[in-house]
Design an enzyme around this catalytic site. Structure first.
Site, mmCIF file in Angstrom:
data_model
loop_
_atom_site.group_PDB
_atom_site.id
_atom_site.type_symbol
_atom_site.label_atom_id
_atom_site.label_comp_id
_atom_site.label_asym_id
_atom_site.label_seq_id
_atom_site.Cartn_x
_atom_site.Cartn_y
_atom_site.Cartn_z
ATOM 1 N N HIS A 44 82.077 78.006 -85.301
ATOM 2 C CA HIS A 44 82.901 77.971 -84.040
ATOM 3 C C HIS A 44 83.911 79.344 -84.158
ATOM 4 O O HIS A 44 83.828 79.953 -83.154
ATOM 5 C CB HIS A 44 83.927 77.221 -83.990
ATOM 6 N N GLY A 76 75.023 76.015 -68.828
ATOM 7 C CA GLY A 76 75.346 74.523 -69.460
ATOM 8 C C GLY A 76 76.845 74.178 -68.775
ATOM 9 O O GLY A 76 77.593 74.970 -68.390
ATOM 10 N N LEU A 77 77.024 72.937 -69.012
ATOM 11 C CA LEU A 77 78.707 72.588 -69.034
ATOM 12 C C LEU A 77 79.288 72.586 -70.262
ATOM 13 O O LEU A 77 78.971 71.942 -71.192
ATOM 14 C CB LEU A 77 78.467 70.992 -68.547
ATOM 15 N N GLY A 78 80.311 73.202 -70.136
ATOM 16 C CA GLY A 78 81.294 73.382 -71.118
ATOM 17 C C GLY A 78 82.504 72.317 -71.013
ATOM 18 O O GLY A 78 82.722 71.582 -69.865
ATOM 19 N N ALA A 123 69.712 78.572 -69.335
ATOM 20 C CA ALA A 123 70.879 79.473 -69.553
ATOM 21 C C ALA A 123 72.016 78.980 -69.387
ATOM 22 O O ALA A 123 73.139 79.327 -69.449
ATOM 23 C CB ALA A 123 70.489 80.508 -68.487
ATOM 24 N N TYR A 167 87.014 70.084 -80.066
ATOM 25 C CA TYR A 167 87.124 69.527 -78.874
ATOM 26 C C TYR A 167 87.769 68.067 -78.781
ATOM 27 O O TYR A 167 88.144 67.688 -77.738
ATOM 28 C CB TYR A 167 86.183 70.041 -77.894
ATOM 29 N N GLY A 203 62.265 81.041 -80.666
ATOM 30 C CA GLY A 203 61.078 80.575 -79.765
ATOM 31 C C GLY A 203 61.517 79.357 -79.178
ATOM 32 O O GLY A 203 60.947 79.120 -78.013
ATOM 33 N N VAL A 204 62.788 78.888 -79.568
ATOM 34 C CA VAL A 204 63.138 77.536 -78.682
ATOM 35 C C VAL A 204 63.526 78.118 -77.324
ATOM 36 O O VAL A 204 64.387 79.373 -77.265
ATOM 37 C CB VAL A 204 64.496 77.000 -79.681
#
Ligand code: NAP
Length: 292
Positions: free
Chosen positions: A108, A18-20, A16, A50, A11-12
């Site tokens: 990951h 985003g920045l990677g 759609a 990262y 439900g969150v």
């Protein structure tokens, strides 16, 4: 112009696009996050491995946007798998990001040689979710077989499986497995970065199908690829450290591809990954420690 949300299986809602920040150098990351948030992005995808969570956190604080408006996603690295280790991995990431709660926390990678540790780490994610420390949990790079096993041995179906997916590698089997379980497919290397940075001969930016659609809609091939992800209902997390490209990659909400056009991009699939086999990772070779 609508910035589309996707609704996860608990439900969150998540923006759609985003920045990677994979391969964003620490000294470039804060400015990239600030540029993205000031452009309108409300979703950042990072990972402990990262080594730039501190700089992402700095960007979250520096941008002129409330923390509560931003969907922050990160990933635990394999050296922090195991139940207690994963709980500690969360604490490390939250501290570096400077947040109390992480919106989406992923494993990951699967760890086929120690799948018991993968399961134990996922159970820690379930605890973090129950305790309200994370809003949603998921996985990355999990094959259909690994998903079946993980779901069979745990209680909460992942909200997301983040996988390599772009026009040259459209992953029909993995998408079908995600769909079967009600898991959102989130696409890494959405503009085929994995192909570009591996020096592969394929270049999406000169690909005739993408160039011609770009001419029709007055968009770039990168924008056509990102629109293709959105029209498929995926989440996509393009990476750039260049403000003009960060803006370009966000300027994709004022048009839509037709079903035939989507199919013409689907047909670019080569079936060949631009990266290493996710199942080839081992603790011995890739289990570098994540600093405190
Ligand atoms: P990508 O987003 O498909 O491509 C990034 C590359 O394209 C960079 O070299 C970037 O360079 C360049 N670029 C960005 N926008 C462009 C544009 N409009 N025109 C031309 N070039 C452009 O590939 P990615 O970084 O591999 O994947 C995106 C994100 O997915 C990562 O940052 C990370 O968050 C996630 N990811 C996850 C996994 C995983 O295992 N879960 C693996 C890989 C990536 P500049 O920065 O110089 O603009």
């Amino acid at each position: 112009m609508t910035y589309p949300p996707v609704t996860l299986n608990n439900g969150v809602t998540m923006p759609a696009l985003g920045l990677g920040v994979y391969q964003s150098k620490p000294e470039e990351t804060t400015d990239a996050v600030v540029a993205a948030l000031n452009t309108g992005y409300r979703h950042i995808d990072t990972a402990a491995a990262y080594f730039n969570e501190i700089e992402v956190g700095e960007g979250l604080r520096r941008a002129d946007v409330d923390r509560a408006e931003v969907f922050v996603e990160t990933k635990l690295w394999i050296s922090d798998y195991g139940y207690d280790e994963a709980l500690h991995g969360f604490e490390k990431s939250a501290r570096k990001l400077g947040v109390d709660q992480i919106d989406l926390l992923l494993l990951h990678q699967p760890l086929p040689t120690h799948f018991d540790k993968t399961i134990a780490a996922y159970k820690a994610l379930e605890t973090l979710l129950a305790d309200g420390r994370v809003r949603a949990i998921g996985v990355s790079n999990q094959s259909p077989e690994e998903l079946d096993r993980l779901i069979g041995e745990t209680s909460i179906v992942p909200a997301v499986n983040q996988i390599q997916l772009h026009p040259y590698y459209t992953q029909p089997e993995w998408r079908a497995a995600n769909d079967k379980h009600g898991i959102l497919t989130q696409c890494w290397s959405p503009i085929a970065g994995a192909y570009t940075y591996n020096g592969n001969e394929k270049n999406p930016f000169t690909e005739p199908v993408l160039v011609q659609l770009g001419e029709k809609y007055a968009k770039t091939p990168a924008q056509i690829m990102l629109r293709w992800h959105l029209d498929h209902g995926f989440s996509a997390i393009p990476k750039s450290v260049k403000p003009e490209r960060i803006r370009e990659n966000f300027d994709v909400f004022d048009f839509a591809l037709t079903p035939d056009e989507i199919a013409s991009i689907d047909a670019l699939d080569t079936g060949v990954s631009g990266s290493i086999d996710p199942d080839s990772l081992t603790l011995e070779d890739h289990g570098w420690p994540i600093p405190e």
